[in-house]
Design a protein around this motif. Structure first.
Motif, PDB file in Angstrom:
ATOM      1  N   GLY A  31      73.828  23.506 104.179  1.00  0.00           N
ATOM      2  CA  GLY A  31      74.853  24.992 104.117  1.00  0.00           C
ATOM      3  C   GLY A  31      76.156  24.689 103.780  1.00  0.00           C
ATOM      4  N   LYS A  32      76.832  23.704 104.026  1.00  0.00           N
ATOM      5  CA  LYS A  32      78.355  23.458 103.650  1.00  0.00           C
ATOM      6  C   LYS A  32      78.359  23.174 101.981  1.00  0.00           C
ATOM      7  CE  LYS A  32      80.444  21.681 107.815  1.00  0.00           C
ATOM      8  NZ  LYS A  32      81.312  23.007 108.089  1.00  0.00           N
ATOM      9  N   LEU A  33      77.470  22.834 101.457  1.00  0.00           N
ATOM     10  CA  LEU A  33      77.506  22.588  99.997  1.00  0.00           C
ATOM     11  C   LEU A  33      77.581  23.794  99.442  1.00  0.00           C
ATOM     12  CD1 LEU A  33      77.236  20.894  97.465  1.00  0.00           C
ATOM     13  CD2 LEU A  33      74.870  20.870  97.603  1.00  0.00           C
ATOM     14  N   GLY A  34      76.546  24.891  99.725  1.00  0.00           N
ATOM     15  CA  GLY A  34      76.713  25.979  99.270  1.00  0.00           C
ATOM     16  C   GLY A  34      77.997  26.993  99.625  1.00  0.00           C
ATOM     17  N   ALA A  35      78.456  26.777 100.636  1.00  0.00           N
ATOM     18  CA  ALA A  35      79.852  27.278 100.849  1.00  0.00           C
ATOM     19  C   ALA A  35      80.755  26.926 100.203  1.00  0.00           C
ATOM     20  CB  ALA A  35      80.066  27.249 102.503  1.00  0.00           C
ATOM     21  N   PHE A  36      80.860  25.471  99.872  1.00  0.00           N
ATOM     22  CA  PHE A  36      81.998  25.130  99.019  1.00  0.00           C
ATOM     23  C   PHE A  36      81.852  25.461  97.675  1.00  0.00           C
ATOM     24  CE2 PHE A  36      82.863  21.812  95.878  1.00  0.00           C
ATOM     25  CZ  PHE A  36      84.248  21.647  96.082  1.00  0.00           C
ATOM     26  N   LEU A  37      80.721  25.659  97.033  1.00  0.00           N
ATOM     27  CA  LEU A  37      80.393  26.033  95.789  1.00  0.00           C
ATOM     28  C   LEU A  37      80.996  27.612  95.523  1.00  0.00           C
ATOM     29  CD1 LEU A  37      76.959  24.429  95.029  1.00  0.00           C
ATOM     30  CD2 LEU A  37      79.298  23.814  94.042  1.00  0.00           C
ATOM     31  N   ALA A  38      80.628  28.035  96.873  1.00  0.00           N
ATOM     32  CA  ALA A  38      80.890  29.955  96.645  1.00  0.00           C
ATOM     33  C   ALA A  38      82.485  30.014  96.787  1.00  0.00           C
ATOM     34  CB  ALA A  38      80.194  30.631  97.780  1.00  0.00           C
ATOM     35  N   SER A  39      83.312  28.954  97.141  1.00  0.00           N
ATOM     36  CA  SER A  39      84.660  29.189  97.440  1.00  0.00           C
ATOM     37  C   SER A  39      85.234  28.742  95.993  1.00  0.00           C
ATOM     38  CB  SER A  39      85.100  27.974  98.532  1.00  0.00           C
ATOM     39  OG  SER A  39      85.081  26.717  98.057  1.00  0.00           O
ATOM     40  N   ILE A  40      84.735  28.686  95.056  1.00  0.00           N
ATOM     41  CA  ILE A  40      85.316  28.260  93.479  1.00  0.00           C
ATOM     42  C   ILE A  40      85.664  29.571  93.259  1.00  0.00           C
ATOM     43  CG2 ILE A  40      85.029  27.409  91.350  1.00  0.00           C
ATOM     44  CD1 ILE A  40      82.892  25.473  92.270  1.00  0.00           C
ATOM     45  N   PRO A  41      86.892  29.917  92.892  1.00  0.00           N
ATOM     46  CA  PRO A  41      87.551  30.941  92.400  1.00  0.00           C
ATOM     47  C   PRO A  41      86.897  31.307  90.944  1.00  0.00           C
ATOM     48  CG  PRO A  41      89.340  29.719  93.130  1.00  0.00           C
ATOM     49  CD  PRO A  41      88.074  28.956  92.837  1.00  0.00           C
ATOM     50  N   THR A  42      86.596  32.581  90.444  1.00  0.00           N
ATOM     51  CA  THR A  42      86.263  33.050  89.408  1.00  0.00           C
ATOM     52  C   THR A  42      86.766  32.547  87.925  1.00  0.00           C
ATOM     53  OG1 THR A  42      87.314  35.225  89.653  1.00  0.00           O
ATOM     54  CG2 THR A  42      84.975  34.907  90.182  1.00  0.00           C
ATOM     55  N   PRO A  43      88.278  32.493  88.026  1.00  0.00           N
ATOM     56  CA  PRO A  43      88.874  31.827  86.822  1.00  0.00           C
ATOM     57  C   PRO A  43      88.214  30.682  86.539  1.00  0.00           C
ATOM     58  CG  PRO A  43      90.259  33.114  88.094  1.00  0.00           C
ATOM     59  CD  PRO A  43      88.944  33.026  89.214  1.00  0.00           C
ATOM     60  N   VAL A  44      88.119  29.691  87.570  1.00  0.00           N
ATOM     61  CA  VAL A  44      87.647  28.457  87.292  1.00  0.00           C
ATOM     62  C   VAL A  44      86.369  28.305  86.071  1.00  0.00           C
ATOM     63  CG1 VAL A  44      86.637  26.034  88.331  1.00  0.00           C
ATOM     64  CG2 VAL A  44      88.508  27.257  89.341  1.00  0.00           C
ATOM     65  N   MET A  45      85.431  29.089  86.632  1.00  0.00           N
ATOM     66  CA  MET A  45      84.348  29.436  85.711  1.00  0.00           C
ATOM     67  C   MET A  45      84.717  30.074  84.637  1.00  0.00           C
ATOM     68  SD  MET A  45      82.382  27.731  87.466  1.00  0.00           S
ATOM     69  CE  MET A  45      82.142  26.981  89.215  1.00  0.00           C
ATOM     70  N   GLY A  46      85.493  31.024  84.523  1.00  0.00           N
ATOM     71  CA  GLY A  46      85.679  32.017  83.543  1.00  0.00           C
ATOM     72  C   GLY A  46      86.323  31.126  82.409  1.00  0.00           C
ATOM     73  N   GLY A  47      87.210  30.217  82.682  1.00  0.00           N
ATOM     74  CA  GLY A  47      87.650  29.176  81.603  1.00  0.00           C
ATOM     75  C   GLY A  47      86.966  28.325  80.982  1.00  0.00           C
ATOM     76  N   ILE A  48      85.553  28.180  81.603  1.00  0.00           N
ATOM     77  CA  ILE A  48      84.505  27.448  81.061  1.00  0.00           C
ATOM     78  C   ILE A  48      83.573  27.888  80.355  1.00  0.00           C
ATOM     79  CG2 ILE A  48      82.484  25.861  81.855  1.00  0.00           C
ATOM     80  CD1 ILE A  48      84.111  24.779  84.280  1.00  0.00           C
ATOM     81  N   ILE A  49      83.020  29.229  80.759  1.00  0.00           N
ATOM     82  CA  ILE A  49      82.091  29.851  80.196  1.00  0.00           C
ATOM     83  C   ILE A  49      82.609  30.593  78.600  1.00  0.00           C
ATOM     84  CG2 ILE A  49      80.883  30.440  82.045  1.00  0.00           C
ATOM     85  CD1 ILE A  49      81.749  33.366  81.773  1.00  0.00           C
ATOM     86  N   VAL A  50      84.008  30.722  78.739  1.00  0.00           N
ATOM     87  CA  VAL A  50      84.608  31.053  77.437  1.00  0.00           C
ATOM     88  C   VAL A  50      84.004  30.016  76.561  1.00  0.00           C
ATOM     89  CG1 VAL A  50      86.827  31.064  75.963  1.00  0.00           C
ATOM     90  CG2 VAL A  50      86.659  32.180  78.305  1.00  0.00           C
ATOM     91  N   LEU A  51      84.292  28.833  76.797  1.00  0.00           N
ATOM     92  CA  LEU A  51      83.541  27.666  75.726  1.00  0.00           C
ATOM     93  C   LEU A  51      82.184  27.774  75.583  1.00  0.00           C
ATOM     94  CD1 LEU A  51      84.287  25.047  74.146  1.00  0.00           C
ATOM     95  CD2 LEU A  51      84.168  23.716  76.420  1.00  0.00           C
ATOM     96  N   LEU A  52      81.469  27.999  76.874  1.00  0.00           N
ATOM     97  CA  LEU A  52      79.831  27.934  76.876  1.00  0.00           C
ATOM     98  C   LEU A  52      79.365  29.075  75.916  1.00  0.00           C
ATOM     99  CD1 LEU A  52      79.161  26.912  80.362  1.00  0.00           C
ATOM    100  CD2 LEU A  52      79.376  25.558  78.538  1.00  0.00           C
ATOM    101  N   PHE A  53      79.965  30.340  76.279  1.00  0.00           N
ATOM    102  CA  PHE A  53      79.357  31.290  75.215  1.00  0.00           C
ATOM    103  C   PHE A  53      79.620  31.174  73.936  1.00  0.00           C
ATOM    104  CE2 PHE A  53      79.321  34.982  78.688  1.00  0.00           C
ATOM    105  CZ  PHE A  53      78.376  34.233  79.325  1.00  0.00           C
ATOM    106  N   GLY A  54      80.830  30.661  73.652  1.00  0.00           N
ATOM    107  CA  GLY A  54      81.085  30.313  72.125  1.00  0.00           C
ATOM    108  C   GLY A  54      80.147  29.170  71.637  1.00  0.00           C
ATOM    109  N   ALA A  55      79.720  28.381  72.362  1.00  0.00           N
ATOM    110  CA  ALA A  55      78.741  27.100  72.071  1.00  0.00           C
ATOM    111  C   ALA A  55      77.576  27.763  71.935  1.00  0.00           C
ATOM    112  CB  ALA A  55      78.735  26.072  73.163  1.00  0.00           C
ATOM    113  N   ILE A  56      77.310  28.767  72.574  1.00  0.00           N
ATOM    114  CA  ILE A  56      75.936  29.183  72.229  1.00  0.00           C
ATOM    115  C   ILE A  56      75.920  30.053  70.877  1.00  0.00           C
ATOM    116  CG2 ILE A  56      74.169  31.347  72.850  1.00  0.00           C
ATOM    117  CD1 ILE A  56      74.951  30.679  75.847  1.00  0.00           C
TER     118      ILE A  56
END
Length: 432
Positions: free
Chosen positions: A326-351
């Protein structure tokens, strides 16, 4: 004899321990990408771990345990899932994803019946290339919204603009640095390092609430969600399956080049496609994202020289076990959206780049009238928001692009030179 038996048993335990550690390493390599998809799309990361492990086990059974690949969350479905969740909700989106897995099963049956050539004629690069590009482009605004601290639609502010841009920039810069300059094992972990860097920046800026992690139980049941069926969601997801299904060929060819074993023949590309499709539909049944063969794991196999398919069974077992923490899922859910936003800018471009590359490598003359019409109409209609509806039947975006591309490829007449080249290729195949 007893001493010999003890020695053999000790060696067996040592080999199992080694295989277990190597399997855990394979899961570590896949972990960043595996949990990134549910974090971006609103699905449960623990469920994604569970379905990745279960899907890999199913794949190993279908392929008779002969292919050293690990199956986990597919990036090709990120944008469609985000749109589907916003338009129809998670259960209906899962129903569409379950139907998308059936596309793999249909392709598997066609390949077993007529060979790979039939699929290549129905879905040539002039169709699949621009469809892949549409997948990356149609929801590019979502990536920008997340990176600037908003939700996917941009109508809610989750993080103030300035700290959001700082965090997104840190995660993007770290991911780029590792992917460009990383060496050895580190080069396999650009996404994990990008997430960790962005998370540390978020901690420094006070954007992370760790109370949910502290209060979460150590062991819990993943938040399984049952699919429901909405015809609009199903029709939307079906064409999306074309791109990862075609990508599957490349992944199997890549692992073939690593191990020297021809998996297109044994166990056969129809079996690997069948295993991938069953894993995808099964994942949707539990509330997880679609599964696909992971190129980073193939890279790890290349780096380590560990080509035993049994290692992937170990990795799958670890994934299923970790899904109940359970703590693993809670930790992952605590990651702010801009962290992922910065990465998917690159990932969507890579697609988008992957789609462009498939067009370039095909060697087709894109200025030729037929090719120009197919590629141009797929891109403009898919990205431009063209909407076609008849009663409750509706097509737009990626779904419209995929269906339109297949129809144009079947209907539009080929030029004389293209027809002659196709006839020559058929002749060469028959001679071979």
């Amino acid at each position: 004899m007893t001493q010999i038996a003890h020695t053999a048993r000790a060696q067996d335990y040592a080999f199992r321990l080694r295989d277990g550690l190597l399997g855990a390493q394979m899961l570590c390599v896949a972990f960043g990408s595996l949990v990134l998809v549910p974090l971006l799309t609103g699905l449960d990361p623990n469920v994604a771990l569970f379905t990745a492990g279960l899907g890999t086990l199913v794949f190993q059974i279908v392929t008779r345990g002969r292919v050293p690949v690990f199956l986990a969350s597919s990036f090709a479905f990120i944008a469609p899932i985000i749109y589907g969740v916003q338009a129809w909700g998670i259960p209906a989106t899962l129903g569409g994803l379950m139907a998308a897995g059936m596309v793999y099963l249909l392709l598997s049956a066609l390949i077993a019946w007529r060979g790979v050539g039939l699929i290549e004629r129905i879905l040539p690069p002039v169709v699949t290339g621009p469809v892949i590009m549409v997948i990356g482009l149609v929801l590019a605004p979502v990536a920008v919204n997340l990176a600037t601290g908003h939700n996917g639609t941009g109508d809610q502010t989750l993080v103030a603009s300035t700290p959001a841009m700082i965090v997104a920039g840190v995660s993007l810069l770290a991911t780029l640095t590792v992917s460009l300059l990383g060496r050895g094992f580190v080069a396999l972990l650009p996404i994990i390092i990008g997430v960790v860097s962005g998370y540390i920046a978020s901690l420094c800026l006070g954007l992370v609430d760790l109370s949910t992690v502290t209060n979460a139980p150590w062991f819990t049941m993943p938040d399984f969600v049952a699919p429901t069926f909405n015809w609009q969601a199903v029709l939307f997801m079906l064409p999306v399956a074309i791109a990862p299904a075609i990508e599957h060929f490349g992944d199997i060819i890549a692992i073939r080049s690593v191990t020297g074993r021809d998996y297109l023949v044994d166990p056969g590309i129809h079996r690997t496609m069948l295993g991938d499709g069953l894993a995808t539909s099964l994942a949707a049944c539990f509330g997880g994202p679609p599964n696909t063969t992971y190129s980073e794991v193939t890279g790890a196999v290349t780096l380590t020289g560990a080509t035993n398919p049994a290692l992937m069974t170990w990795a799958a077992g670890f994934a299923v076990a970790f899904s109940f923490i359970g703590k693993l899922g809670a930790f992952l859910a605590s990651i702010p959206t801009p962290v992922m936003g910065g990465i998917i800018v690159l990932l969507f471009g890579a697609i988008v780049v992957v789609g462009m590359n498939s067009l370039v490598q095909s060697g087709e003359d894109l200025t030729e009238s037929r090719n120009m019409a197919i590629v141009g109409l797929i891109l403009i209609c898919g990205i431009g928001g063209l909407h076609f509806s008849f009663g409750r039947f509706s097509l737009e975006g990626i779904a419209l692009a995929g269906v339109l591309g297949v129809m144009l490829n079947l209907v539009l007449p080929r030029s004389r030179s293209a027809h002659d080249r196709a006839a020559a290729d058929v002749g060469d195949d028959e001679t071979g």
